[in-house]
Design a protein around this motif. Structure first.
Motif, PDB file in Angstrom:
ATOM      1  N   GLN A 260       0.824  -1.210   0.000  1.00  0.00           N
ATOM      2  CA  GLN A 260       0.000   0.000   0.000  1.00  0.00           C
ATOM      3  C   GLN A 260       0.858   1.260   0.000  1.00  0.00           C
ATOM      4  O   GLN A 260       0.454   2.296  -0.545  1.00  0.00           O
ATOM      5  CB  GLN A 260      -0.942  -0.003   1.200  1.00  0.00           C
ATOM      6  CG  GLN A 260      -2.007   1.091   1.139  1.00  0.00           C
ATOM      7  CD  GLN A 260      -2.918   1.065   2.336  1.00  0.00           C
ATOM      8  OE1 GLN A 260      -2.448   1.065   3.482  1.00  0.00           O
ATOM      9  NE2 GLN A 260      -4.228   1.042   2.093  1.00  0.00           N
ATOM     10  N   ASP A 261       2.036   1.186   0.604  1.00  0.00           N
ATOM     11  CA  ASP A 261       2.946   2.330   0.563  1.00  0.00           C
ATOM     12  C   ASP A 261       3.334   2.657  -0.882  1.00  0.00           C
ATOM     13  O   ASP A 261       3.522   3.829  -1.233  1.00  0.00           O
ATOM     14  CB  ASP A 261       4.211   2.027   1.379  1.00  0.00           C
ATOM     15  CG  ASP A 261       3.937   2.028   2.879  1.00  0.00           C
ATOM     16  OD1 ASP A 261       2.903   2.606   3.284  1.00  0.00           O
ATOM     17  OD2 ASP A 261       4.741   1.446   3.632  1.00  0.00           O
ATOM     18  N   LEU A 262       3.453   1.608  -1.705  1.00  0.00           N
ATOM     19  CA  LEU A 262       3.791   1.821  -3.118  1.00  0.00           C
ATOM     20  C   LEU A 262       2.585   2.293  -3.921  1.00  0.00           C
ATOM     21  O   LEU A 262       2.731   3.024  -4.899  1.00  0.00           O
ATOM     22  CB  LEU A 262       4.326   0.514  -3.724  1.00  0.00           C
ATOM     23  CG  LEU A 262       5.644  -0.010  -3.150  1.00  0.00           C
ATOM     24  CD1 LEU A 262       5.932  -1.410  -3.682  1.00  0.00           C
ATOM     25  CD2 LEU A 262       6.787   0.940  -3.508  1.00  0.00           C
ATOM     26  N   ASN A 263       1.404   1.872  -3.507  1.00  0.00           N
ATOM     27  CA  ASN A 263       0.188   2.183  -4.265  1.00  0.00           C
ATOM     28  C   ASN A 263      -0.932   2.541  -3.290  1.00  0.00           C
ATOM     29  O   ASN A 263      -1.819   1.733  -3.020  1.00  0.00           O
ATOM     30  CB  ASN A 263      -0.209   0.973  -5.123  1.00  0.00           C
ATOM     31  CG  ASN A 263      -1.403   1.255  -6.013  1.00  0.00           C
ATOM     32  OD1 ASN A 263      -1.773   2.406  -6.232  1.00  0.00           O
ATOM     33  ND2 ASN A 263      -2.015   0.193  -6.532  1.00  0.00           N
ATOM     34  N   PRO A 264      -0.897   3.745  -2.738  1.00  0.00           N
ATOM     35  CA  PRO A 264      -1.868   4.123  -1.698  1.00  0.00           C
ATOM     36  C   PRO A 264      -3.324   4.047  -2.152  1.00  0.00           C
ATOM     37  O   PRO A 264      -4.210   3.831  -1.326  1.00  0.00           O
ATOM     38  CB  PRO A 264      -1.473   5.573  -1.371  1.00  0.00           C
ATOM     39  CG  PRO A 264      -0.040   5.691  -1.797  1.00  0.00           C
ATOM     40  CD  PRO A 264       0.095   4.803  -2.987  1.00  0.00           C
ATOM     41  N   ALA A 265      -3.578   4.227  -3.439  1.00  0.00           N
ATOM     42  CA  ALA A 265      -4.963   4.242  -3.925  1.00  0.00           C
ATOM     43  C   ALA A 265      -5.486   2.857  -4.270  1.00  0.00           C
ATOM     44  O   ALA A 265      -6.599   2.723  -4.779  1.00  0.00           O
ATOM     45  CB  ALA A 265      -5.072   5.148  -5.152  1.00  0.00           C
ATOM     46  N   SER A 266      -4.711   1.822  -3.979  1.00  0.00           N
ATOM     47  CA  SER A 266      -5.092   0.469  -4.395  1.00  0.00           C
ATOM     48  C   SER A 266      -6.291  -0.065  -3.616  1.00  0.00           C
ATOM     49  O   SER A 266      -6.202  -0.252  -2.394  1.00  0.00           O
ATOM     50  CB  SER A 266      -3.912  -0.487  -4.209  1.00  0.00           C
ATOM     51  OG  SER A 266      -4.328  -1.821  -4.366  1.00  0.00           O
ATOM     52  N   PRO A 267      -7.398  -0.350  -4.290  1.00  0.00           N
ATOM     53  CA  PRO A 267      -8.532  -0.984  -3.604  1.00  0.00           C
ATOM     54  C   PRO A 267      -8.174  -2.381  -3.102  1.00  0.00           C
ATOM     55  O   PRO A 267      -8.652  -2.808  -2.052  1.00  0.00           O
ATOM     56  CB  PRO A 267      -9.616  -1.044  -4.683  1.00  0.00           C
ATOM     57  CG  PRO A 267      -9.212  -0.040  -5.717  1.00  0.00           C
ATOM     58  CD  PRO A 267      -7.723  -0.029  -5.691  1.00  0.00           C
ATOM     59  N   ALA A 268      -7.325  -3.094  -3.849  1.00  0.00           N
ATOM     60  CA  ALA A 268      -6.951  -4.452  -3.457  1.00  0.00           C
ATOM     61  C   ALA A 268      -6.169  -4.438  -2.149  1.00  0.00           C
ATOM     62  O   ALA A 268      -6.420  -5.249  -1.243  1.00  0.00           O
ATOM     63  CB  ALA A 268      -6.126  -5.103  -4.561  1.00  0.00           C
TER      64      ALA A 268
END
Length: 278
Positions: A230-238
């Motif tokens: 999530q740190d790499l992709n904060p907007a990730s719903p997964a």
């Protein structure tokens, strides 16, 4: 006069037999011998009849494509009655025979592709199959489901491609991974995955570790890995869904903290030991 009489007799025969293609030639012959012959009116009627026959053939073709056999047969009968020698009638009849042979082969081909789960191949031949299965409700419904399935798949592929082109490869990867769960064998999806994979190597690796840890029962370690993703992709719903799921699981499985228990007061009548005075 004898030649004129012969031409008129032949013209009459052609008219009786509705041999419209050869009428014009004899009309012109008679015109050459009798200038007052009403050839224009005859040719006008002939052309109208030819057009009517051709329109009936066209109607038969449209009805056949729509699967209305009765209407197609009626239109073809009208066309033949107006102009029995109409070449379009023969051409259409040959097409029908050829089409029936082709359609007869399409049904087992469709069944084989369904059995082999070749959804993309079915989608690519959807028009051919639609014609072949027009009278088969069960197979037509299956075809509709396949077309909708691949349509949704292609929409997700396009979404991933757009996200990647907009410098959002991590979100594109989320779409690809989620779509791959239901369509693991689609070649176009696989190609899109291979295009995006180099852009998200660290993210994909972290998610892979998180999924393996969770599968092996290491929820705490999996939660840590998902947080890193999530740190790499904060907007990730997964990532958000996985973190929420694991946090709830860990909270439910945590042992309850020991709480201080108040001493039970003595019952009435019980002797209470009083410490001696010093």
């Amino acid at each position: 006069m004898l030649e004129l009489w012969r031409d008129l007799r032949e013209l009459q025969r052609l008219g009786d037999e509705h041999d419209l293609a050869n009428v014009e030639g004899y009309v012109n012959k008679v015109r050459g011998r009798a200038r007052d012959f009403p050839g224009a009116a005859i040719l006008s009627k002939v052309n109208n009849a030819i057009n009517a026959s051709n329109m009936a053939v066209l109607s038969a073709k449209q009805a056949a494509l729509a699967g209305d056999t009765a209407k197609a047969e009626g239109a073809l009968e009208r066309a033949t009655k107006i102009w029995p020698q109409n070449p379009a009638v023969k051409e259409f009849a040959n097409q029908v025979v050829s089409r029936q042979d082709t359609l007869a082969q399409k049904i087992p081909e469709f069944d084989r592709m369904v059995a082999e789960a070749k959804w993309r191949d079915i989608f690519n031949k959807k028009l051919d199959f639609a014609l072949a299965l027009a009278q088969d409700k069960a197979r037509s419904e299956k075809l509709r489901q396949v077309v909708n399935r691949i349509g949704e798949l292609d929409a997700n592929i396009q979404k991933a491609q757009v996200l990647a082109s907009q410098n959002n490869p991590y979100l594109a990867w989320d779409v690809i991974v989620e779509t791959s769960r239901s369509e693991p064998d689609d070649l176009i999806l696989a190609k899109t995955r291979s295009d995006v994979a180099p852009l998200v190597a660290d993210y994909a690796k972290t998610i892979g570790i998180a999924e393996k840890l969770e599968k092996d029962g290491g929820d705490a370690a999996a939660l840590t890995a998902w947080l890193q993703a999530q740190d790499l992709n904060p907007a990730s719903p997964a990532c958000g869904a996985a973190i929420k799921r694991l946090a709830a699981s860990l909270a439910q499985g945590a042992p309850a903290k020991a709480s201080p228990v108040a001493p039970t007061p003595p019952a009435a009548g019980d002797d209470v030991v009083v410490p001696p005075k010093r």
